[in-house]
Design an enzyme around this catalytic site. Structure first.
Site, mmCIF file in Angstrom:
data_model
loop_
_atom_site.group_PDB
_atom_site.id
_atom_site.type_symbol
_atom_site.label_atom_id
_atom_site.label_comp_id
_atom_site.label_asym_id
_atom_site.label_seq_id
_atom_site.Cartn_x
_atom_site.Cartn_y
_atom_site.Cartn_z
ATOM 1 N N ASP A 239 0.832 -1.199 0.000
ATOM 2 C CA ASP A 239 0.000 0.000 0.000
ATOM 3 C C ASP A 239 0.868 1.251 0.000
ATOM 4 O OD1 ASP A 239 -2.868 1.242 0.716
ATOM 5 O OD2 ASP A 239 -1.361 2.223 1.968
ATOM 6 N N TYR B 114 3.134 9.800 -0.274
ATOM 7 C CA TYR B 114 4.281 9.157 0.367
ATOM 8 C C TYR B 114 5.572 9.377 -0.425
ATOM 9 C CZ TYR B 114 0.623 6.414 2.757
ATOM 10 O OH TYR B 114 -0.480 6.001 3.460
ATOM 11 N N LYS C 58 -2.748 6.022 -3.874
ATOM 12 C CA LYS C 58 -3.813 6.977 -3.557
ATOM 13 C C LYS C 58 -3.540 8.314 -4.222
ATOM 14 C CE LYS C 58 -3.611 4.965 1.052
ATOM 15 N NZ LYS C 58 -2.191 4.550 0.938
ATOM 16 N N HIS D 264 -7.263 9.846 -1.508
ATOM 17 C CA HIS D 264 -6.597 9.769 -0.213
ATOM 18 C C HIS D 264 -7.382 10.445 0.910
ATOM 19 C CE1 HIS D 264 -2.282 9.371 1.562
ATOM 20 N NE2 HIS D 264 -3.182 9.125 2.476
#
Length: 286
Positions: free
Chosen positions: A48, A53, A78, A120
């Site tokens: 994930d 990120y 996301k 997200h």
């Protein structure tokens, strides 16, 4: 309840998602790539990530280093919505950047796909969420995204989304933050619930809770293993994160024991509602 590292849940589309995922929140550089490869070698088949990120390319590198067919790995990312309502075309263009990073091929080629793409957070108001959802639906229709869903969406956000129904809602879930109204809504509408921060970021204070300590002694397991097992038995898809190889492997070693009814009830009793959250949760956004 018979569970194994190979257990899956069927999504509304008919595709399946592995019951245990490996999270890469805040993982950077070589530790991210090595963490993904270590997780896959330990038996995880679900990774994930997210645009926010900034490690989608590192996830891809870790997957490629493992050298198994792409079809054996389930990849999630996301789209990071903003407080501005962007047009659907602009969102779609941003989605394509994730395909390039995760799949390594140019848009329009036949080799790359993303298993699950989420919004997200419920930013951008009703218009922004609708536009983001339309962009994801377009990508799914074109086939380079298999399933689409959301993250951090509250009940009112879920109710307002146009079709199709999200395959997944990823929210913070652990015994101290159980978000029962959202979970109930998702379960009644066929939306799979993913649990982020399932081990409360290894918070020493939470691990020292008397309930957790009693269960670790009873089952001879670590606090993280107890919490992951709770999440699995609740029917969620937990996404524990670590970059330490021994902990990555330990977090997958949760299938040789089972929490009984009394254990589950004790953990359920730890719920503190929104006060128990350890991350900023945007479910109250308009």
């Amino acid at each position: 309840m018979s569970l194994s590292l190979g257990s899956t849940i069927k999504l509304s589309s008919g595709h399946t998602i592995p019951r245990l995922g490996y999270g890469v929140y805040q993982a950077r550089g070589q530790e991210c790539q090595d963490g993904v490869e270590t997780a896959l070698r330990a038996g995880y088949r679900h990774v994930d990530s997210a645009q926010a990120y900034r490690n989608e390319d590192l996830v891809r590198a870790g997957v490629e280093a493992f050298k198994v067919p792409r079809s054996e790995i389930f990849l999630t990312t996301k789209y990071m919505a903003t407080h501005r309502a962007y047009p659907t075309a602009a969102v779609y263009k941003y989605l394509l950047s994730s395909r390039t990073k995760l799949c390594g091929d140019a848009p329009g080629s036949s080799g790359g796909y993303i298993d699950l793409f989420l919004i997200h957070a419920p930013f951008g108001g009703a218009e922004g969420r609708a536009n983001s959802w339309a962009a994801l639906a377009q990508a799914q229709k074109e086939g380079w995204v298999r399933d689409i869903g959301v993250s951090n969406f509250g009940v009112k956000h879920l109710e307002a989304l146009p079709s199709p129904v999200p395959a997944v809602n990823q929210i913070e879930l652990h015994p101290w933050c159980q978000q029962r109204d959202i979970v109930q809504y998702c379960e009644s509408h066929g939306i799979v619930v993913q649990a982020y921060s399932p081990i409360v970021r290894a918070d020493p204070a939470r691990f020292a809770d008397p309930v957790i300590q009693s269960l670790t002694a009873k089952h001879h397991k670590t606090p993280a293993q107890i919490l992951i097992r709770w999440s699995l038995q609740k029917g969620y898809v937990p996404l524990p994160k670590s970059v330490r190889p021994e902990r990555i492997r330990s977090n997958a070693d949760v299938y040789g024991f089972e929490l009984d009814k009394e254990d589950m009830a004790a953990l359920d009793g730890l719920d503190q509602g929104s006060k128990g959250a350890i991350t900023w949760n945007p479910v109250d956004q308009d």
